[in-house]
Each structure stands twice: as structure tokens, then as C-alpha cells.
Design an enzyme around this catalytic site. Structure first.
Site, PDB file in Angstrom:
ATOM      1  N   LYS A  90      -7.212   2.623  -2.499  1.00 56.16           N
ATOM      2  CA  LYS A  90      -7.299   3.274  -1.346  1.00 56.16           C
ATOM      3  C   LYS A  90      -8.429   4.520  -2.422  1.00 56.16           C
ATOM      4  O   LYS A  90      -8.184   4.648  -2.591  1.00 56.16           O
ATOM      5  CB  LYS A  90      -6.344   4.537  -0.537  1.00 56.16           C
ATOM      6  N   ASP A  95     -10.162   3.482  11.087  1.00 59.11           N
ATOM      7  CA  ASP A  95      -9.331   1.983  11.234  1.00 59.11           C
ATOM      8  C   ASP A  95      -9.958   2.213  12.811  1.00 59.11           C
ATOM      9  O   ASP A  95      -8.959   1.354  13.701  1.00 59.11           O
ATOM     10  CB  ASP A  95      -8.257   1.842  11.368  1.00 59.11           C
ATOM     11  N   ASP A 128     -11.745   6.847   6.144  1.00 62.78           N
ATOM     12  CA  ASP A 128     -11.391   5.615   7.255  1.00 62.78           C
ATOM     13  C   ASP A 128     -10.148   5.407   8.699  1.00 62.78           C
ATOM     14  O   ASP A 128      -9.291   5.766   8.160  1.00 62.78           O
ATOM     15  CB  ASP A 128     -10.076   4.968   5.610  1.00 62.78           C
ATOM     16  N   HIS A 146     -11.621   1.428   2.793  1.00 67.23           N
ATOM     17  CA  HIS A 146     -10.887   2.245   1.860  1.00 67.23           C
ATOM     18  C   HIS A 146     -12.321   2.496   0.775  1.00 67.23           C
ATOM     19  O   HIS A 146     -11.355   2.619  -0.847  1.00 67.23           O
ATOM     20  CB  HIS A 146     -10.174   1.598   0.889  1.00 67.23           C
ATOM     21  N   HIS A 201      -8.673  -6.196   4.619  1.00 66.96           N
ATOM     22  CA  HIS A 201      -8.260  -5.834   6.058  1.00 66.96           C
ATOM     23  C   HIS A 201      -9.201  -5.898   6.103  1.00 66.96           C
ATOM     24  O   HIS A 201     -10.359  -4.644   6.046  1.00 66.96           O
ATOM     25  CB  HIS A 201      -6.721  -4.132   5.416  1.00 66.96           C
ATOM     26  N   TRP A 255       0.445  -1.537  -0.094  1.00 63.67           N
ATOM     27  CA  TRP A 255      -0.553  -0.098  -0.004  1.00 63.67           C
ATOM     28  C   TRP A 255       1.107   1.397   0.271  1.00 63.67           C
ATOM     29  O   TRP A 255       1.816   1.064   1.183  1.00 63.67           O
ATOM     30  CB  TRP A 255      -1.272   0.038   1.610  1.00 63.67           C
ATOM     31  N   GLU A 290      -2.855  -2.925  -2.257  1.00 61.92           N
ATOM     32  CA  GLU A 290      -4.109  -2.288  -1.417  1.00 61.92           C
ATOM     33  C   GLU A 290      -4.669  -0.617  -2.427  1.00 61.92           C
ATOM     34  O   GLU A 290      -3.575  -0.514  -2.012  1.00 61.92           O
ATOM     35  CB  GLU A 290      -4.045  -2.152  -0.113  1.00 61.92           C
ATOM     36  N   ASP A 309      -7.156  -4.720  10.044  1.00 63.00           N
ATOM     37  CA  ASP A 309      -6.570  -3.204   9.634  1.00 63.00           C
ATOM     38  C   ASP A 309      -7.159  -2.024  10.628  1.00 63.00           C
ATOM     39  O   ASP A 309      -8.101  -2.086   9.774  1.00 63.00           O
ATOM     40  CB  ASP A 309      -5.624  -3.180   8.192  1.00 63.00           C
ATOM     41  N   ASP A 316      -9.835  -3.326   0.937  1.00 60.09           N
ATOM     42  CA  ASP A 316      -9.778  -2.999   3.015  1.00 60.09           C
ATOM     43  C   ASP A 316     -10.899  -2.461   3.129  1.00 60.09           C
ATOM     44  O   ASP A 316     -11.920  -1.771   2.116  1.00 60.09           O
ATOM     45  CB  ASP A 316      -8.392  -1.723   3.455  1.00 60.09           C
TER      46      ASP A 316
HETATM   47  C1  RNT Z   1      -3.673   2.695   5.048  1.00 56.60           C
HETATM   48  C2  RNT Z   1      -3.506   1.396   4.664  1.00 56.60           C
HETATM   49  C3  RNT Z   1      -2.346   0.365   4.858  1.00 56.60           C
HETATM   50  C4  RNT Z   1      -2.211   1.211   6.754  1.00 56.60           C
HETATM   51  C5  RNT Z   1      -1.086  -0.746   7.074  1.00 56.60           C
HETATM   52  C6  RNT Z   1      -0.875   0.153   8.462  1.00 56.60           C
HETATM   53  O1  RNT Z   1      -4.806   3.474   4.988  1.00 56.60           O
HETATM   54  O2  RNT Z   1      -5.081   0.628   5.002  1.00 56.60           O
HETATM   55  O3  RNT Z   1      -3.137  -0.760   4.823  1.00 56.60           O
HETATM   56  O4  RNT Z   1      -3.468   0.807   7.307  1.00 56.60           O
HETATM   57  O5  RNT Z   1      -0.209  -0.525   6.069  1.00 56.60           O
HETATM   58 ZN    ZN Z   2      -5.355  -1.689   5.254  1.00 60.63          ZN
END
Ligand code: RNT
Ligand code: ZN
Length: 423
Positions: A232, A300, A298, A266, A290, A189, A230, A330, A263
Site C-alpha cells: 500500500k 474503495d 484509496d 494502492h 484487488h 495485508w 499486499e 476489494d 490493489d
Molecule cells: C486495505 C487493503 C485490504 C483491505 C481488506 C479488507 O487497504 O486493501 O485488502 O481492503 O483486506
Molecule cells: Zn486490498
């Protein structure tokens, strides 16, 4: 003992209820046992890493917020925390490392100079704890990522630096997979993008494609390592444009035979990530996920057992795609006990799969085939109040991990005896 008896009794009743629906709970638990979740090391220290240089989270449009005390400050602490978290969840799992978590022995080792030797400690630890490892290049939190471009940089020296970094990360991944006799997934990513309008959308993407083609021209045996990429939608500081968008990586992955990483944070907040699974799996052998929880963006957050997570698990199970789904986590919440965050997130991910596996899918599909849509909805709703928790508790009990809410006390003890001693 009394509690154990109660859990067994409740399970017996639950098992019978699911059997009435044609579901074999024992077979379901057997299946669930085989699912390994890839646990992100970066929840343990707020994505800090152990480089000697200043690698505080920046340049990546990702952010850990909160100042809860007790975060892991070194390898020994992070490894102890991970081992403890893993002791509170059923099953065998993987640990997902980032390149900044190497053991650099007090030296400044820049990203373009990392080697397998820096991860020997992790491999030894993994062997000792019988976990497998996954890996990630770290293309953020670095001065050369501050301009907002890494692999898509128009500055050739910057681009070369990051290509070298990723090359080394893939080599480390292959070595890890070899050492642990289990394929390491290397996830890529990058934060590349622009805060405001760009008139060069095509150019950066062409550059990224060129960099990736160069990186992936070196192939490793698939039993040692496999790549995932990955996408986003946007990040802080890359609101207007992200080079590695979903379409970019979907096209890249499908034409170059690379695994796509989805993810859950994302995409547009109302977009169903679950709905992507069946579409992509028609065209690609495997997916990486993720599992995350975006709150408005996003963000997390720690994964919650909510509708989105259930839909995600249901789509994997309904597509009979558990063997094709690589499930990584994630999230990184620095505002609560970090081990608590791990345990909640891992257990919820497992719970969502258990819930999906206990679905009366045959009856549901029969109703649907017959056009009986009220009946389909009714059964889906009834499934929600079946004694699912009794099956979960039994699963915990038989895996020798705390059932129900008992992990709370264990984590409180760990906090009192270990975390609170960290300054
Ligand atoms: C960032 C991505 C990525 C990170 C990690 C730390 O938006 O989701 O995967 O969160 O690699
Ligand atoms: Zn991620």
C-alpha cells in the site's frame, strides 16, 4: 420470451461483426466462463465482521462510509446476501473471507486463538453453494493494532500476537483449501505505518521481513493454500510512511517466491496499475489482484467499467495471463444497497474481461509491427462501439442470470422483502 428472442437476434448480428474481425465470440465466452472472481465478504457488512468484542473498523487506515440500511448482521444474513448476489452474475466464483468473519458462537475468541472450527459453517455453506473460499488475516480493527504496528511492532509481545494470528490464518486457509478441493489464497495485508515522519524506516521494514520469514518458514502444500502479500502507498493515519510498501513486498515476493497482490487503489492516482502486470509476470508465476476504484485516494468505490478497469483487463488478456491472474475484488461502499454494489462490481469486472477478449488483437499487432499507428488507434477506437453489450446480454441469458438492467428490479425486490426488515 420476446426479449429473449431479441437478445438472441442481437447476439447473432454481433457475433458476425466480431467474426469479420477474426474473433470467435463463442470461444471468447467459453474463456470468460472459466474466470472465477474472488468476491470480498466485507462489502456485505462494511468490514465489520462477527467478533463479539468491539471490532469496529479502526486502526487500519481503511474506512467504509455511509449508512445505507440493511447491512448483514450475522452469518446467516451475510451468506444469504452473498448467495443472492452470486445468483445475479454469470459464472462460478469464490468468496473471500476475513478472519473476523468466523463463527465464534457468542464467545470472545481473540485473533491469536481462532481455529478451523470457527469457519466450518462457511465451508459447509461453500459446499452447498458450490463456491470456493479465499482467506485473509485481519491485522486491523483490534486494540493491539491501535499503535499503528502489527508484524513490524517493536513491542515483542505485540509482534508475537500478530505472528500467531497469521499462523492460524494460514492453517485455516490450508484446511479450507483441502476441504473444498481448491487452493485457498491467503492474502496478507497489514496497516503498519506512521502518521508523521519516522526516522526508523529501515528498522520497521527489517522487523516486518523478520516476521514474514518466520511466518512463511512453515510451508503448506501449494494445492491447499498459497500466500499473497499486499502493498500500500498510504492510509489514513499512515500518511508519512507505510512499512509494507510496493517495493518492500515486490522485493520480498520475488526473492521468497510469494505471490504479490496488487490493489488498484494502492498506488499514486496517476500510476497505471495495468502497466505493472507484464513487468511482474516476467519474474513471478502468478499475481493476485484487488480490483477496486480509488476516487482521489484509496476510497474503495464500487468498481466501474471505466478506462482503468479496461486497461487492467486488456493487459491480462494481451499478456495471455488469465491462468496466472487471481482476480479478487476489494471495495466497500456503505452508502448504497450492498448487494447492488456486489453485483455491479462483479459484473463490471467480468465485462472488462469480455471487452478485452473481444479485441481484434491480431490485426492491432499487425498494424503495430508495420508502424501503422493511425490504423492501430483507429481500430482501438472502433472496438469501443462494437456491439459488445449484445454479447454480454447473451452471456447472461445463457448463464440464466438477468441480462441488461434486469438485476435492478431483482435487487429492489430483495430489498423490499428482506433487507428492509433488518433494523
Ligand atoms: C486495505 C487493503 C485490504 C483491505 C481488506 C479488507 O487497504 O486493501 O485488502 O481492503 O483486506
Ligand atoms: Zn486490498
Amino acid at each position: 420470451m420476446e426479449q429473449q428472442g431479441r437478445i438472441m437476434q442481437a447476439y447473432e448480428l454481433a457475433r458476425e461483426q466480431y467474426a469479420d474481425w477474426g474473433i470467435d465470440a463463442e470461444a471468447v465466452l467459453h474463456k470468460l466462463s472459466s474466470v472465477s472472481v474472488s468476491v470480498q465478504c466485507w462489502q456485505g457488512d462494511d468490514v465489520g465482521g462477527f467478533e463479539t468484542s468491539d471490532s469496529s473498523l479502526s486502526g487500519g487506515g481503511i474506512q467504509a462510509t455511509g449508512h445505507y440500511p440493511g447491512k448483514a448482521r450475522n452469518h446467516a444474513e451475510l451468506q444469504a446476501d452473498l448467495a443472492f448476489a452470486l445468483s445475479l452474475v454469470p459464472g462460478n466464483h469464490r468468496v473471500n473471507l476475513h478472519a473476523i468473519y468466523g463463527d465464534f458462537r457468542g464467545k470472545k475468541v481473540d485473533r491469536d486463538a481462532i481455529e478451523p472450527a470457527h469457519f466450518e459453517g462457511w465451508v459447509d455453506w461453500a459446499k452447498e453453494h458450490q463456491v470456493k473460499l479465499d482467506f485473509n488475516c485481519t491485522c486491523f480493527s483490534h486494540p493491539l493494532a491501535n499503535e499503528g504496528f502489527t508484524l513490524s511492532s517493536q513491542d515483542e509481545s505485540v509482534r508475537r500476537f500478530w505472528i500467531e494470528h497469521v499462523n492460524r490464518c494460514r492453517e485455516i486457509s490450508a484446511w479450507m483449501g483441502r476441504s473444498l478441493h481448491s487452493r485457498t489464497i491467503h492474502n496478507l495485508w497489514i496497516p503498519d505505518g506512521t502518521k508523521d515522519q519516522t526516522v526508523n524506516r529501515m528498522k520497521y521494514r527489517e522487523t516486518l521481513r523478520k516476521s514474514l520469514d518466520e511466518i512463511f518458514s512453515l510451508e503448506y502444500p501449494s494445492g491447499e493454500m498459497t500466500d499473497s502479500i499486499e502493498s500500500k502507498l498510504f492510509g489514513i493515519g499512515s500518511e508519512a510512511y507505510v512499512v509494507g510498501s510496493h517495493e518492500f513486498y515486490m522485493g520480498y515476493g520475488l526473492t521468497r517466491n510469494k505471490m504479490i497482490c496488487i490493489d488498484m487503489g494502492h498506488f499514486h492516482p496517476t500510476e497505471s496499475v495495468a502497466d505493472k502486470i507484464s513487468s511482474l509476470l516476467l519474474y513471478t508465476p502468478e499475481l493476485m489482484f484487488h480490483v477496486s476504484r480509488g476516487l482521489r485516494w484509496d476510497s474503495d468505490h464500487v468498481v466501474s467499467f471505466n478506462d482503468e478497469l479496461m486497461a487492467f483487463a486488456q493487459e491480462i488478456v494481451r499478456a495471455d495471463a488469465l491462468p496466472r491472474a487471481n482476480i479478487g475484488l476489494d471495495f466497500f461502499d456503505a452508502s448504497i444497497n450492498r448487494i447492488g454494489a456486489y453485483v455491479i462490481g462483479i459484473r463490471n469486472t467480468q465485462k472488462s474481461l469480455l471487452y478485452a477478449l473481444l479485441e481484434p488483437i491480431q490485426q492491432l499487432r499487425k498494424y503495430e509491427a508495420e508502424g501503422k499507428y493511425f490504423e492501430r488507434l483507429a481500430l482501438l477506437e472502433e472496438a469501443k462501439t462494437k456491439p459488445f453489450g449484445a454479447v454480454w446480454d447473451y452471456f447472461c441469458l445463457t448463464n440464466c442470470v438477468p441480462p441488461g438492467d434486469q438485476f435492478i428490479k431483482e435487487i429492489q425486490d430483495y430489498e423490499r422483502n428482506i433487507l428492509s426488515l433488518r433494523s
